[in-house]
Design a protein around this motif. Structure first.
Motif, mmCIF file in Angstrom:
data_model
loop_
_atom_site.group_PDB
_atom_site.id
_atom_site.type_symbol
_atom_site.label_atom_id
_atom_site.label_comp_id
_atom_site.label_asym_id
_atom_site.label_seq_id
_atom_site.Cartn_x
_atom_site.Cartn_y
_atom_site.Cartn_z
ATOM 1 N N ALA A 33 -25.138 53.684 -0.550
ATOM 2 C CA ALA A 33 -24.617 55.122 0.385
ATOM 3 C C ALA A 33 -22.971 54.844 1.252
ATOM 4 O O ALA A 33 -23.247 53.660 1.501
ATOM 5 C CB ALA A 33 -25.981 55.130 1.338
ATOM 6 N N GLY A 34 -22.687 55.597 1.864
ATOM 7 C CA GLY A 34 -21.954 55.669 2.784
ATOM 8 C C GLY A 34 -22.481 54.777 4.282
ATOM 9 O O GLY A 34 -23.670 55.573 4.364
ATOM 10 N N PRO A 35 -21.742 54.797 5.402
ATOM 11 C CA PRO A 35 -22.002 54.457 6.389
ATOM 12 C C PRO A 35 -22.654 55.850 7.244
ATOM 13 O O PRO A 35 -21.551 56.709 7.071
ATOM 14 C CB PRO A 35 -20.831 54.050 7.325
ATOM 15 N N ASP A 36 -22.702 55.943 8.225
ATOM 16 C CA ASP A 36 -23.606 57.007 9.239
ATOM 17 C C ASP A 36 -22.139 57.264 9.706
ATOM 18 O O ASP A 36 -21.312 56.044 10.327
ATOM 19 C CB ASP A 36 -24.220 56.697 10.079
ATOM 20 N N ILE A 37 -21.639 58.229 10.228
ATOM 21 C CA ILE A 37 -20.700 58.773 10.856
ATOM 22 C C ILE A 37 -20.540 57.609 12.230
ATOM 23 O O ILE A 37 -19.121 57.136 12.641
ATOM 24 C CB ILE A 37 -20.375 59.609 11.475
ATOM 25 N N THR A 38 -21.494 57.473 13.183
ATOM 26 C CA THR A 38 -21.553 56.983 14.193
ATOM 27 C C THR A 38 -21.156 55.823 14.072
ATOM 28 O O THR A 38 -20.676 55.274 15.485
ATOM 29 C CB THR A 38 -23.046 57.346 14.690
ATOM 30 N N LEU A 39 -21.957 54.955 13.706
ATOM 31 C CA LEU A 39 -21.261 53.677 12.886
ATOM 32 C C LEU A 39 -19.425 53.070 13.185
ATOM 33 O O LEU A 39 -18.915 52.052 13.373
ATOM 34 C CB LEU A 39 -21.740 52.741 11.437
ATOM 35 N N CYS A 40 -18.856 54.012 12.768
ATOM 36 C CA CYS A 40 -17.211 53.863 13.077
ATOM 37 C C CYS A 40 -16.696 54.293 14.375
ATOM 38 O O CYS A 40 -15.938 53.429 14.890
ATOM 39 C CB CYS A 40 -16.442 55.573 12.234
ATOM 40 N N TYR A 41 -18.130 54.602 15.864
ATOM 41 C CA TYR A 41 -17.324 54.950 16.672
ATOM 42 C C TYR A 41 -18.027 53.019 17.621
ATOM 43 O O TYR A 41 -16.607 53.035 18.338
ATOM 44 C CB TYR A 41 -18.285 56.426 17.530
ATOM 45 N N ALA A 42 -18.542 52.228 17.162
ATOM 46 C CA ALA A 42 -18.660 50.850 16.730
ATOM 47 C C ALA A 42 -17.373 49.920 16.315
ATOM 48 O O ALA A 42 -16.384 49.390 16.652
ATOM 49 C CB ALA A 42 -19.758 50.712 16.422
ATOM 50 N N LEU A 111 -19.745 59.389 5.633
ATOM 51 C CA LEU A 111 -19.155 58.990 5.617
ATOM 52 C C LEU A 111 -19.221 58.724 3.848
ATOM 53 O O LEU A 111 -19.223 57.442 3.350
ATOM 54 C CB LEU A 111 -17.958 58.325 5.576
ATOM 55 N N VAL A 112 -18.105 58.295 2.522
ATOM 56 C CA VAL A 112 -17.403 58.381 1.948
ATOM 57 C C VAL A 112 -16.397 58.515 1.039
ATOM 58 O O VAL A 112 -15.550 59.196 2.053
ATOM 59 C CB VAL A 112 -18.804 58.805 0.456
ATOM 60 N N LEU A 113 -15.839 57.627 0.407
ATOM 61 C CA LEU A 113 -14.273 57.690 0.018
ATOM 62 C C LEU A 113 -14.297 59.302 -0.974
ATOM 63 O O LEU A 113 -14.594 59.859 -1.409
ATOM 64 C CB LEU A 113 -13.929 56.308 -0.455
ATOM 65 N N GLY A 114 -12.838 59.202 -0.300
ATOM 66 C CA GLY A 114 -12.177 60.603 -0.814
ATOM 67 C C GLY A 114 -11.854 60.378 -2.297
ATOM 68 O O GLY A 114 -11.362 59.519 -2.277
ATOM 69 N N ALA A 115 -10.519 61.285 -2.249
ATOM 70 C CA ALA A 115 -9.625 61.522 -3.719
ATOM 71 C C ALA A 115 -8.638 60.671 -3.141
ATOM 72 O O ALA A 115 -7.638 60.058 -4.507
ATOM 73 C CB ALA A 115 -9.707 63.111 -4.154
ATOM 74 N N SER A 116 -7.784 60.947 -2.739
ATOM 75 C CA SER A 116 -7.250 60.285 -2.092
ATOM 76 C C SER A 116 -7.854 58.694 -1.564
ATOM 77 O O SER A 116 -7.866 58.345 -0.662
ATOM 78 C CB SER A 116 -5.818 60.833 -1.108
ATOM 79 N N THR A 117 -6.419 58.063 -1.584
ATOM 80 C CA THR A 117 -7.366 56.540 -1.816
ATOM 81 C C THR A 117 -5.814 55.510 -1.351
ATOM 82 O O THR A 117 -4.410 55.988 -1.057
ATOM 83 C CB THR A 117 -7.441 55.362 -3.367
#
Length: 161
Positions: A33-42, A111-117
């Motif tokens: 699974a991708g990270p919760d959005i809240t983890l980005c804030y840390a 969050l997951v990776l999108g089409a643009s890398t």
């Protein structure tokens, strides 16, 4: 001659979106699974904080969050203030990453990776300090993925959800 520090460049949404894309890629490399959005804030303020850069010395993707925090307890001093002070920067970076299809928010709010890398050679064109920030956020992605739930990560850091 004094060296100028460009805060605007470090808080640029495109730059921060690239860092978050690196973070999400590393996180997803360690879990399904991708990270919760809240983890980005840390993660983003920890990676961008120049005064914490030395805490990443002698670490790698296997070090782990708890080990890093035990080695360098200074990380947790005023961490909540760091996180709260960067809320707008992280929000803009997430928006930019989603609008540019670098990241996507799935139905579970992760969050997951999108089409643009990100280009593989992107960091080769950057300064050594900036390359190190990409390495540091990559490590954070691995560490946070292996640490457990978002609540566990925040508890380890002394933060509240």
């Amino acid at each position: 001659m004094p060296i100028a520090h460009d805060i605007f460049a470090e808080t640029n949404p495109a730059y921060c979106a690239a860092l978050l894309t690196q973070f999400v890629g590393a996180y997803c490399s360690r879990t399904d699974a991708g990270p919760d959005i809240t983890l980005c804030y840390a993660a983003l303020p920890l990676a961008l904080s120049g005064d914490l850069a030395s805490t990443f010395n002698r670490t790698d993707r296997r070090t782990g969050l708890l080990e890093w925090l035990h080695r360098c307890p200074v990380i947790q001093i005023r961490l909540a203030d760091r996180v709260n002070g960067s809320l707008d920067i992280v929000t803009e970076a997430i928006r930019f990453a989603c609008f540019s299809h670098m990241l996507m928010i799935n139905s579970e709010g992760r969050l997951v990776l999108g089409a643009s890398t990100l280009r593989k050679d992107l960091t080769k064109q950057l300064s050594e300090d900036t390359r190190q920030i990409f390495k540091n956020i990559d490590r954070l992605g691995c560490w946070l993925a292996l640490a457990g739930s978002t609540r566990t990560v925040f508890d380890m850091m002394g933060l509240e959800l």
